[in-house]
Design a protein around this motif. Sequence first.
Motif, PDB file in Angstrom:
ATOM      1  N   THR A 285      -6.296  -5.507  -0.565  1.00  0.00           N
ATOM      2  CA  THR A 285      -5.869  -5.223   0.793  1.00  0.00           C
ATOM      3  C   THR A 285      -5.701  -6.516   1.531  1.00  0.00           C
ATOM      4  O   THR A 285      -6.298  -7.530   1.198  1.00  0.00           O
ATOM      5  CB  THR A 285      -6.894  -4.335   1.515  1.00  0.00           C
ATOM      6  OG1 THR A 285      -8.177  -4.933   1.368  1.00  0.00           O
ATOM      7  CG2 THR A 285      -6.906  -2.938   0.926  1.00  0.00           C
TER       8      THR A 285
ATOM      9  N   HIS B  46      -7.565  -0.788  -5.492  1.00  0.00           N
ATOM     10  CA  HIS B  46      -6.865  -0.923  -4.226  1.00  0.00           C
ATOM     11  C   HIS B  46      -7.649  -1.785  -3.246  1.00  0.00           C
ATOM     12  O   HIS B  46      -7.077  -2.558  -2.494  1.00  0.00           O
ATOM     13  CB  HIS B  46      -6.622   0.453  -3.633  1.00  0.00           C
ATOM     14  CG  HIS B  46      -6.106   0.421  -2.232  1.00  0.00           C
ATOM     15  ND1 HIS B  46      -4.832  -0.009  -1.935  1.00  0.00           N
ATOM     16  CD2 HIS B  46      -6.684   0.742  -1.055  1.00  0.00           C
ATOM     17  CE1 HIS B  46      -4.645   0.069  -0.632  1.00  0.00           C
ATOM     18  NE2 HIS B  46      -5.765   0.504  -0.077  1.00  0.00           N
TER      19      HIS B  46
ATOM     20  N   ASN C  78       0.794  -1.227   0.000  1.00  0.00           N
ATOM     21  CA  ASN C  78       0.000   0.000   0.000  1.00  0.00           C
ATOM     22  C   ASN C  78       0.827   1.277   0.000  1.00  0.00           C
ATOM     23  O   ASN C  78       0.304   2.347  -0.346  1.00  0.00           O
ATOM     24  CB  ASN C  78      -0.930   0.024   1.216  1.00  0.00           C
ATOM     25  CG  ASN C  78      -1.946  -1.097   1.174  1.00  0.00           C
ATOM     26  OD1 ASN C  78      -2.527  -1.375   0.141  1.00  0.00           O
ATOM     27  ND2 ASN C  78      -2.162  -1.743   2.308  1.00  0.00           N
TER      28      ASN C  78
END
Length: 546
Positions: free
Chosen positions: A252, A248, A163
């Motif tokens: 995760t 995104h 990230n």
Amino acid sequence: MLVFEAVLEVVCVSLPGYIVARQGMFTAEMQKFAANLNVAVFTPCLIFIKLASQLTTDKLADLAIIPVIFIVQTLISYLCSIAVSKAFGFSKRPRNFVVAMGVFGNSNSLPISLVLSLSQTIKGLHWDNLPGDNDDEVAARGILYLLIFQQLGQMVRWSWGYNVLLAPAEKVEGTTENDNARLETGQAILGESEPLMGGTSTDDEGDEQDVSGSDDTRVENRETSKRSARGSHYGSEFRSGQQTPVTHRQHTSSFSSVFSSGGLSKSGPVPDLLPTPANGNIQAAGGMMSLPSIWSNTGPIDGDVTQDPKGFTARCRRAIQKTCGTIYRFISGACGSAFGALPDPLQTFLTTFGSMVGRFLLGVWSFMNPPLWAMLAAIVVASIPDLQRFFFGNGTFFKNSVTSAIRQSGGVAVPLILVVLGANLARNTLPADPSHTKEDQKEETKLLIASIISRMVLPFIIMAPLLAVTAKYVPVSILDDPIFVIVCFLITGAPSALQLAQICQINNVYMGAMSRLLFQSYVVWILPSTLVLVVCALEVVEWAQR
């Protein structure tokens, strides 16, 4: 010479995978299938056999020092990477790449293979504190140490690494790509807002000409044109043959998704790009189904016999669901009545505490994978002497059948790991970039040199004296274990994790530099580096025992 033999054994097993991949016989999909099969079957068998047969409860008490060593190694590698990046004059994006390459080392494929090979070739690795220590016990302890280091690295790699350090260019503050992405986003928002603010139409030519149609038709045409515009926008950003756009949210980590939601849900999808045990990724693609998805009242899939409402299976299913629902309502009603009778402060405390415990358990459940389940099962078996004798007692029926089958399957894990490792080094699975220029090659060369220094040189120079002093003077029994010292040295100077190539593919970040780095680290420098690491570790062991 013994160390050289162990390293050469690893090279010889990896070489066939490299050759068949270069010839096109071992494609990316085949590598992914072999890796997932290894993760789901062979690696758990290896872990269970090595740990459950050799561990005892006394050996598990000293493992708390491993997270401490991991934190110190990560901090030193980070500081070394920052210093090297400043020396090379890198900006934010290349500096983040160098930090990722320096912090995240290989703690799975290469170290496991070396530990298994060294345990059989070097006889000075037996632990004096364990009477009757043998080569199998040495290998079992080495795998246990590496597995703990690996899981700690996994958490940091798929959170901070994915990230932040290796994030896409448009998400990095202060870069040109980020500014352009913000500008495009602002223009898109402005373009969609203009018709509402100004009252004028921005539809395409076809909509302007269709003045004779109805209002519904014009609205439908406008929506179609907007969807086409969005499709053309994404088509310009992700051309055919390049990396599929990935949001995104889809990638995760399981920990972050569970703790942020606070509810019971499926784990987020795992990146579907060469997840291999060679690169440390130990979760098969597709994630793990959670309890709500199993007990949900979703309809049957096509072809399921339960689609027949009059069938026996459908009636049984409805009866079970009705019974479970009745029991659940009864228990929840009784618990709700008892909870409502408690004082308000106690209700608040129990609610907060229950929520925290639930999130923690859900995080643990989402984080578990087949190798970790195998390690947990091995710890349970090793902690109960009667159960350990049932699995591994000489001459017993269970040992000669089930345990023998598990042992045979575990023997496949390491060769398959190394074959996939060799295939990954063939460098024929990364997409070619036609816009690659000479300036890009110069920057990649600088990134390559800085990454190797930050990962394989400076951390070893700093950590080697610290590990030697710790093994000599810190009164922790595990530091007297020769294989633990070797594991620490191997992780300190190991090449960058192969899993970083997967993250670079997902986020489209420095894929050319990553490919060159893997080849240089695992083909050119791996032999002299491993020789230096193991020889220094053996010297430290001998010095600490004086």
